[in-house]
Scaffold this motif. Structure first.
Motif, PDB file in Angstrom:
ATOM      1  N   LEU A  94       0.037  11.153 -13.676  1.00 11.85           N
ATOM      2  CA  LEU A  94       1.151  11.882 -14.953  1.00 11.85           C
ATOM      3  C   LEU A  94       1.934  10.926 -15.295  1.00 11.85           C
ATOM      4  N   SER A  95       2.347   9.724 -14.935  1.00  8.25           N
ATOM      5  CA  SER A  95       3.510   8.883 -15.890  1.00  8.25           C
ATOM      6  C   SER A  95       2.807   8.793 -17.661  1.00  8.25           C
ATOM      7  N   THR A  96       1.391   8.519 -17.490  1.00  5.86           N
ATOM      8  CA  THR A  96       0.767   8.007 -18.648  1.00  5.86           C
ATOM      9  C   THR A  96       1.462   9.288 -19.639  1.00  5.86           C
ATOM     10  N   TYR A  97       1.570  10.598 -19.542  1.00  2.00           N
ATOM     11  CA  TYR A  97       2.182  10.895 -20.551  1.00  2.00           C
ATOM     12  C   TYR A  97       3.083  10.783 -20.841  1.00  2.00           C
ATOM     13  N   PHE A  98       4.535  10.220 -20.049  1.00  4.43           N
ATOM     14  CA  PHE A  98       5.993   9.579 -19.793  1.00  4.43           C
ATOM     15  C   PHE A  98       5.171   8.228 -20.935  1.00  4.43           C
ATOM     16  N   PHE A  99       4.423   7.428 -21.048  1.00  2.07           N
ATOM     17  CA  PHE A  99       4.526   5.987 -21.368  1.00  2.07           C
ATOM     18  C   PHE A  99       3.400   6.554 -22.887  1.00  2.07           C
ATOM     19  N   VAL A 100       3.442   7.480 -23.482  1.00  3.78           N
ATOM     20  CA  VAL A 100       2.455   7.953 -23.923  1.00  3.78           C
ATOM     21  C   VAL A 100       4.273   7.951 -25.144  1.00  3.78           C
ATOM     22  N   THR A 101       4.932   8.761 -24.895  1.00  2.00           N
ATOM     23  CA  THR A 101       5.876   8.983 -25.131  1.00  2.00           C
ATOM     24  C   THR A 101       6.846   7.560 -25.740  1.00  2.00           C
ATOM     25  N   LYS A 124       0.991  -1.237  -0.162  1.00  2.00           N
ATOM     26  CA  LYS A 124       0.276  -0.144   0.176  1.00  2.00           C
ATOM     27  C   LYS A 124       1.234   1.438  -0.656  1.00  2.00           C
ATOM     28  N   SER A 125       1.719   1.405   0.526  1.00  2.00           N
ATOM     29  CA  SER A 125       3.148   2.519   0.173  1.00  2.00           C
ATOM     30  C   SER A 125       3.890   2.760  -1.129  1.00  2.00           C
ATOM     31  N   LYS A 126       3.205   3.071  -1.570  1.00  2.00           N
ATOM     32  CA  LYS A 126       3.777   3.775  -3.301  1.00  2.00           C
ATOM     33  C   LYS A 126       4.467   4.528  -3.341  1.00  2.00           C
ATOM     34  N   TYR A 127       5.375   5.168  -2.579  1.00  2.00           N
ATOM     35  CA  TYR A 127       5.804   6.521  -2.536  1.00  2.00           C
ATOM     36  C   TYR A 127       7.578   6.339  -3.600  1.00  2.00           C
ATOM     37  N   LEU A 128       8.148   5.743  -3.349  1.00  4.41           N
ATOM     38  CA  LEU A 128       9.290   4.631  -4.757  1.00  4.41           C
ATOM     39  C   LEU A 128       8.524   4.472  -5.640  1.00  4.41           C
ATOM     40  N   THR A 129       7.105   3.822  -6.068  1.00  8.18           N
ATOM     41  CA  THR A 129       6.960   4.068  -7.109  1.00  8.18           C
ATOM     42  C   THR A 129       6.610   5.606  -7.794  1.00  8.18           C
ATOM     43  N   THR A 130       5.505   6.324  -6.838  1.00  9.03           N
ATOM     44  CA  THR A 130       5.577   7.574  -7.518  1.00  9.03           C
ATOM     45  C   THR A 130       6.845   8.400  -7.894  1.00  9.03           C
ATOM     46  N   MET A 131       7.378   8.581  -7.229  1.00  6.54           N
ATOM     47  CA  MET A 131       8.795   9.076  -7.378  1.00  6.54           C
ATOM     48  C   MET A 131       9.410   8.478  -8.617  1.00  6.54           C
ATOM     49  N   LEU A 160      10.409   9.807 -14.676  1.00  4.76           N
ATOM     50  CA  LEU A 160      10.099   9.269 -16.091  1.00  4.76           C
ATOM     51  C   LEU A 160       9.303  10.430 -16.689  1.00  4.76           C
ATOM     52  N   LEU A 161       8.500  11.117 -16.023  1.00  2.00           N
ATOM     53  CA  LEU A 161       7.921  12.015 -16.429  1.00  2.00           C
ATOM     54  C   LEU A 161       9.059  13.477 -16.727  1.00  2.00           C
ATOM     55  N   LEU A 162       9.765  13.586 -16.492  1.00  2.00           N
ATOM     56  CA  LEU A 162      11.073  14.619 -16.376  1.00  2.00           C
ATOM     57  C   LEU A 162      11.521  14.159 -17.982  1.00  2.00           C
ATOM     58  N   LEU A 163      11.942  12.820 -17.407  1.00  2.00           N
ATOM     59  CA  LEU A 163      12.824  11.970 -19.324  1.00  2.00           C
ATOM     60  C   LEU A 163      11.782  12.210 -20.453  1.00  2.00           C
ATOM     61  N   ASN A 164      10.566  11.959 -19.884  1.00  2.00           N
ATOM     62  CA  ASN A 164      10.012  12.321 -20.767  1.00  2.00           C
ATOM     63  C   ASN A 164       9.488  13.997 -21.358  1.00  2.00           C
ATOM     64  N   ILE A 165       9.678  14.734 -20.594  1.00  2.00           N
ATOM     65  CA  ILE A 165       9.877  16.468 -20.972  1.00  2.00           C
ATOM     66  C   ILE A 165      11.373  16.692 -21.532  1.00  2.00           C
ATOM     67  N   LEU A 166      12.326  16.057 -21.833  1.00  2.00           N
ATOM     68  CA  LEU A 166      13.469  15.777 -21.781  1.00  2.00           C
ATOM     69  C   LEU A 166      13.899  15.564 -23.464  1.00  2.00           C
ATOM     70  N   TYR A 167      12.607  14.005 -23.356  1.00  2.00           N
ATOM     71  CA  TYR A 167      12.768  13.403 -24.585  1.00  2.00           C
ATOM     72  C   TYR A 167      12.232  14.291 -25.434  1.00  2.00           C
ATOM     73  N   TYR A 168      11.505  14.960 -25.636  1.00  2.00           N
ATOM     74  CA  TYR A 168      10.094  15.080 -26.375  1.00  2.00           C
ATOM     75  C   TYR A 168      11.202  16.405 -26.929  1.00  2.00           C
ATOM     76  N   LYS A 169      12.369  17.459 -26.349  1.00  2.00           N
ATOM     77  CA  LYS A 169      13.231  17.760 -26.860  1.00  2.00           C
ATOM     78  C   LYS A 169      13.895  17.627 -27.524  1.00  2.00           C
ATOM     79  N   MET A 170      14.829  16.401 -27.241  1.00  2.00           N
ATOM     80  CA  MET A 170      15.398  15.627 -28.235  1.00  2.00           C
ATOM     81  C   MET A 170      14.593  14.714 -29.546  1.00  2.00           C
TER      82      MET A 170
END
Length: 413
Positions: A108-115, A36-43, A48-58
């Protein structure tokens, strides 16, 4: 960038299955990555969301659009509103309120997984990762139950923060917690089969996981969903010959007739609804009655996020035995109120609209749609254990949806 994404996704899936439950970690680990503790998963999802933003640029190749932007915008707007409302009404700290709602940021990871899934090689890797991890995990769990039944030996990590306790019932030995991941893996496997070709190994893998659902987890809704998805997958497959399709249809009719025979009917009645399972069903009805009264508990906002530390009886009933995860989408409504109802309806509408409008991959979209709708009845995705699965299937739906104008001159996934 993609290598790092693969690594993080692999770790993410391993966390979901507690690294096959073969290793017992220190207590501090379970505080951030337990059942039930999803702190690590959330992090990891935020990374991955941050990677998604960077990947979009490249990224030079075309990235698929997230067609669930509107429902997700509505969801996060509702989350912020209900969060602020809960903080004010229940007179609790921001940290206490965050503790009850942080895991929803996984969406929020939905945006990463689409990419990520827009890259066919990465999509294939994800499918294989889910197939192999789920099959190995199911085999380990089946073997564990067998050893426990005949030798009374436990070699996996059984803890209230991981697999929970083995339940010895009159109808058998039950282990229910891994069933959500196994059911999710069956959906991913069926999508993988649609993308490639069916192999004997795929059939064996599916049979192992279905066996786990029926005889080990005994989760009624997941059993029914797995059968429905498998039948739909083969009946609507272009790769399945007419003879095999007819065989599946005839077999389904034959099995249905058998199920109505008196002995089999009585067995299934006892397995699903009588005895201990009957008491479980009656408990669900009490939970439904309790939580539906919370849908408009605070006007249109539902119950919100009262802290368990201060409002345990409100969250879990007068005896502390009720959980919103037991009653599907109604539990979600009890938290978000009218805002949750609007989000759910808009999401269903978007699923159906995209399915009707797609020019290809129709069977894959149908499988995901059925999985979402049927699971929502008793096992809604906004629980800590299932939020990641909703983010992934929304991303997959966006990737496999192909508008008519795009299909002209383009090859769909």
């Amino acid at each position: 960038m993609l290598s790092l994404s693969r690594f993080l996704i692999t770790i993410l899936i391993f966390i979901e299955i507690n690294f096959f439950s073969v290793v017992k970690f220190p207590d501090v680990y379970y505080q951030i990555a337990g059942y039930k503790s999803k702190y690590l998963t959330t992090m990891i999802c935020l990374i991955l969301l941050l990677l998604n933003i960077l990947y979009y640029k490249m990224a030079e190749e075309r990235i698929k659009k997230n067609y669930f932007f509107s429902p997700l915008l509505m969801f996060f707007s509702s989350l912020i509103i209900v969060f602020i409302f809960s903080y004010a009404v229940y007179n609790q700290s921001l940290i206490q309120t965050m503790k009850e709602s942080y895991y929803l940021l996984i969406m929020l990871s939905t945006y990463f997984f689409v990419t990520y899934f827009s890259n066919r090689n990465e999509l294939n890797y994800f499918v294989k990762l889910i197939n192999w991890t789920s099959t190995i995990y199911a085999l380990l769990l089946i073997f564990q139950i067998f050893i426990f039944k005949y030798k009374n030996i436990l070699f996996l990590d059984f803890d209230v923060r991981t697999l929970g306790n083995i339940a010895t019932k009159s109808y058998g030995i039950r282990l229910s917690r891994p069933s959500d991941f196994i059911m999710f893996s069956i959906l991913i496997s069926l999508i993988g089969i649609k993308l490639d070709r069916i192999r004997l190994l795929d059939i064996c893998s599916l049979m192992i996981r279905v066996y786990f659902l029926i005889f080990i987890s005994m989760t009624r809704m997941n059993i029914m969903i797995s059968f429905i998805l498998i039948i739909v997958s083969f009946v609507y497959s272009n790769k399945t010959s007419k003879k095999i399709k007819q065989l599946i249809i005839n077999s389904s009719i034959f099995i249905t007739l058998i199920l109505f025979s008196k002995k089999i009917y009585n067995f299934l009645l006892n397995y699903f609804f009588n005895g201990v399972r009957k008491s479980s069903g009656e408990s669900r009805l009490l939970e439904i009655d309790y939580y539906t009264n919370h849908i408009f508990f605070n006007g249109i906002f539902g119950r919100g996020f009262p802290s368990d530390d201060k409002y345990f009886s409100l969250n879990h009933g007068p005896e502390g035995k009720y959980y919103i995860s037991d009653i599907g989408v109604l539990g979600f409504f009890s938290v978000f109120g009218a805002l949750g109802i609007v989000f759910y309806i808009s999401t269903i509408y978007k699923f159906i609209l995209l399915y009707l409008r797609t020019s290809s991959n129709k069977t894959i979209l149908l499988l995901i749609l059925l999985y979402f709708v049927l699971s929502s009845i008793t096992l809604f995705f906004m629980d800590p254990q299932r939020t990641l699965y909703l983010a992934i299937i929304m991303a997959l739906y966006s990737v496999f949806y192909v508008p008519e104008k795009e299909n002209k001159g383009e090859t769909s996934l």
